[in-house]
Design a protein around this motif. Structure first.
Motif, PDB file in Angstrom:
ATOM      1  N   UNK A  31       0.816  -1.212   0.000  1.00  0.00           N
ATOM      2  CA  UNK A  31       0.000   0.000   0.000  1.00  0.00           C
ATOM      3  C   UNK A  31       0.846   1.256   0.000  1.00  0.00           C
ATOM      4  N   UNK A  32       2.047   1.125   0.521  1.00  0.00           N
ATOM      5  CA  UNK A  32       2.977   2.251   0.429  1.00  0.00           C
ATOM      6  C   UNK A  32       3.226   2.601  -1.024  1.00  0.00           C
ATOM      7  N   UNK A  33       3.319   1.555  -1.813  1.00  0.00           N
ATOM      8  CA  UNK A  33       3.520   1.726  -3.241  1.00  0.00           C
ATOM      9  C   UNK A  33       2.407   2.582  -3.844  1.00  0.00           C
ATOM     10  N   UNK A  34       1.219   2.399  -3.365  1.00  0.00           N
ATOM     11  CA  UNK A  34       0.092   3.183  -3.863  1.00  0.00           C
ATOM     12  C   UNK A  34      -0.072   4.491  -3.099  1.00  0.00           C
ATOM     13  N   UNK A  35       0.721   4.674  -2.051  1.00  0.00           N
ATOM     14  CA  UNK A  35       0.579   5.870  -1.233  1.00  0.00           C
ATOM     15  C   UNK A  35      -0.683   5.859  -0.400  1.00  0.00           C
ATOM     16  N   UNK A  36      -1.164   4.651  -0.110  1.00  0.00           N
ATOM     17  CA  UNK A  36      -2.470   4.526   0.541  1.00  0.00           C
ATOM     18  C   UNK A  36      -2.388   3.918   1.931  1.00  0.00           C
ATOM     19  N   UNK A  37      -1.205   3.567   2.335  1.00  0.00           N
ATOM     20  CA  UNK A  37      -1.084   2.723   3.507  1.00  0.00           C
ATOM     21  C   UNK A  37      -1.836   3.248   4.740  1.00  0.00           C
TER      22      UNK A  37
END
Ligand SMILES: [Zn+2]
Length: 101
Positions: free
Chosen positions: A57-63
């Motif tokens: 989710x970090x990858x999506x900036x959503x974590x």
């Protein structure tokens, strides 16, 4: 412009699925959670994936937002509208989920 197009091909992520949900499926699951209820099953699936795939989710900036969503949903609370709206926008922006419209 950026190298990352924002689209996720579930097949490309398959080798990265850690025997559970693939990354794209996790986003789809979160999408469901936005409007639906938190079931023990969906929560477990998400949690399992987040444990196995910490960068996901970090990858999506959503974590942080997704964790907040899960936390409030799974306490039986309604997620704050601002959070839901934010997530909706970000998921739309960062992923393409074919059957979501
Ligand atoms: Zn992942």
């Amino acid at each position: 412009m950026s190298e990352y197009s924002g689209s996720v091909d579930p097949r490309a992520e398959d080798s990265d699925s850690h025997g559970g949900l693939g990354c794209a499926e996790v986003i789809a699951e979160v999408w469901t959670l936005l409007d639906g209820e938190c079931t023990p099953e969906s929560r477990a699936r998400l949690q399992q994936h987040l444990d196995a795939c910490p960068g996901c989710l970090k990858h999506y900036g959503l974590e942080e937002r997704i964790k907040a969503l899960i936390a409030s949903k799974c306490r039986g609370e309604k997620a704050p509208d601002a959070l839901r709206e934010r997530l909706r926008l970000e998921i739309r922006r960062t992923t393409i989920i074919r059957d979501m419209r």
